[in-house]
Design an enzyme around this catalytic site. Structure first.
Site, short mmCIF file in Angstrom:
data_model
loop_
_atom_site.label_atom_id
_atom_site.label_comp_id
_atom_site.label_asym_id
_atom_site.label_seq_id
_atom_site.Cartn_x
_atom_site.Cartn_y
_atom_site.Cartn_z
N TYR A 221 0.85 -1.18 0.00
CA TYR A 221 0.00 0.00 0.00
C TYR A 221 0.89 1.23 0.00
O TYR A 221 1.88 1.29 0.73
CB TYR A 221 -0.89 0.00 1.25
N ASP B 139 9.31 2.68 -0.18
CA ASP B 139 8.28 3.35 0.62
C ASP B 139 8.47 2.91 2.07
O ASP B 139 8.07 1.81 2.45
CB ASP B 139 6.89 2.99 0.08
N LYS C 74 4.51 8.88 9.25
CA LYS C 74 4.32 8.32 10.59
C LYS C 74 5.36 8.80 11.60
O LYS C 74 5.24 9.89 12.13
CB LYS C 74 4.26 6.79 10.49
#
Ligand code: PLP
Length: 436
Positions: A158, A253, A281
């Site tokens: 994702y 990523d 994050k």
């Protein structure tokens, strides 16, 4: 949830129910991000009121040990004094300027100076307000740099809700993707090649057919959004070799793995240097921050220095930068060693239960799966096990343990946790599996 075969007791959470009903009237699905709606575990989302260390308190006064950690950012837990202090100092001055600020320069300097020796390609970094934006910008930069359009991604990874990443594999290997969300034009998804993880043959064949058109390969080097699909290092190395050979960029990523599995993330762990990396994050310390980073010669193309446009009203926001800076300053090698030893305690304890379930883990990221072999690809996950997870989730909630509300999501450990919290999780897992 369909086929739910267990009772969900929400009698201790009336205020959550009330708030959710209000939200449902005005927010689609009652939530601002779909997985929060509890659709895969059933029941009503828990509305949280406050957090301290590794504990959460909901609006009804129930307490939980937090193994979700706001989906990963809170490596040092809730309301760490170091972060609160930095935030207070900033709040006393301003919330936003729309001009450059000291904190963004300091955070960029800290990230680059500590990443660069570990991941030599990280020479420049730019902040965004989310991981999605970081990925979107990195893809644009890769296309601008190579003058090519196609992007290779992997099923089960994702990368946020960027149009061209909301794509599933077309029929047959090395074919162009088809939209995986309404509203994504086929023309966008047609520029994405979706391949299975853990499959060198598919990768080789995609590069054989499309090598000259591929701008970048993007991968979560620690795929942690569809279970925890830990990859063989040789597979990741193959991405580096093929992209280099074809003149395409390799994008890691690291929105989840960055700063979590060591400061240098997966790039350092596997000893592979990507051309670009995306972060999110942890780099925001609990505030909305993303970042993309990489080689200086690539970043020369980014506006205002070059022709690839990218911007953001609140990018580099001083409050968000202060939180990120404070959290990153706390991340010493000792912190990572302690998290690793807590993770080992959890994994060894779980495996000693001798269940048909096992734990995939890398440092402080863990995931429970049913089956004998750890899945490395999305299609190897036992989908029926997700019904058991739904039951497990509610069982844990009733025992004061907050896991992610989906069996496809991973769990996170945080530094305020100690052996006692891990033991409580293990005891509850033992109790659940003895009964079910
Ligand atoms: N990339 C990865 C690997 C992610 O896990 C996520 C979010 O979970 C994103 C990108 C998107 O980040 P955000 O939700 O901040 O837009």
């Amino acid at each position: 949830m369909q086929n739910q075969e267990f009772e969900i007791d929400e009698s201790l959470r009336p205020e959550s129910r009330r708030l959710f009903e209000r939200a449902l009237r005005v927010i689609p699905g009652g939530v601002n991000s779909p997985v929060r709606a509890f659709r895969s575990v059933g029941g009503t989302p828990v509305y949280m009121h406050s957090g301290a260390g590794c504990r959460l308190r909901d609006v009804d006064g129930n307490e939980y040990i937090d193994f979700c950690n706001s989906w990963g950012p809170l490596l040092v837990g809730h309301r760490h004094p170091g972060i609160l202090h930095a935030l207070q100092d900033q709040l006393d001055r301003a919330l936003s300027f729309g001009t450059p600020c000291e904190e963004e320069a300091l955070l960029a300097e800290l990230a680059v100076s500590r990443l660069h020796p570990r991941v030599p390609g990280v020479e420049r970094i730019r902040f965004t307000s989310s991981g999605t934006e970081a990925v979107m910008s990195a893809l644009r930069l890769a296309r601008g740099f190579t003058g090519r359009n196609k992007i290779v991604k992997f099923a089960g990874c994702y990368h946020g809700h960027v149009d061209s990443m909301l794509v599933k594999a077309g029929s047959g290997l090395a074919t162009l993707g088809t939209p995986d969300s309404a509203g994504v034009p086929a023309a966008f998804s047609g520029e994405t090649i979706v391949l299975p993880l853990d499959d060198e043959e598919a990768l080789d064949s995609a590069f054989l057919s499309h090598g000259d058109d591929i701008a970048a390969i993007i991968i979560e080097p620690v795929p942690a959004n569809n279970g925890l699909l830990l990859q063989r290092p040789e597979f990741l190395q193959r991405l580096r070799t093929l992209s280099e050979r074809a003149g395409a960029l390799l994008i890691f990523d690291e929105v989840i793995s960055g700063f979590r599995i060591g400061f240098g993330g997966a790039a350092e762990r596997y000893g592979i240097t990507p051309d670009l990396a995306t972060y999110g994050k942890i780099i925001g310390g609990g505030m909305p921050v993303g970042a993309f980073a990489g080689r200086a010669d690539i970043f020369q193309l980014l506006a205002p220095d070059g022709p690839v446009y990218q911007a953001g009203t609140l990018s580099g926001n001083p409050v968000a930068m202060s939180a990120g800076l404070a959290q990153l300053r706390l991340l010493t090698p000792d912190v990572y060693d302690r998290l690793e030893s807590l993770g080992a305690q959890l994994q060894e304890g779980f495996e000693s239960l001798a269940l048909p379930w096992h734990m995939s883990r890398i440092d402080s990221i863990f995931w429970l799966y049913r089956g004998n072999e750890a899945p490395r690809r999305a299609d190897q996950i036992d989908r029926d096990a997700m019904k058991v997870y739904a039951h497990l989730f509610h069982f844990m909630l009733a025992r004061g343990i907050y896991l992610a509300p989906s069996g496809y999501e991973v769990g996170f450990l945080s530094t305020p946790m100690a052996e006692a919290e891990i033991d409580r999780l293990l005891d509850s897992l033992r109790e659940f599996f003895q009964r079910n």
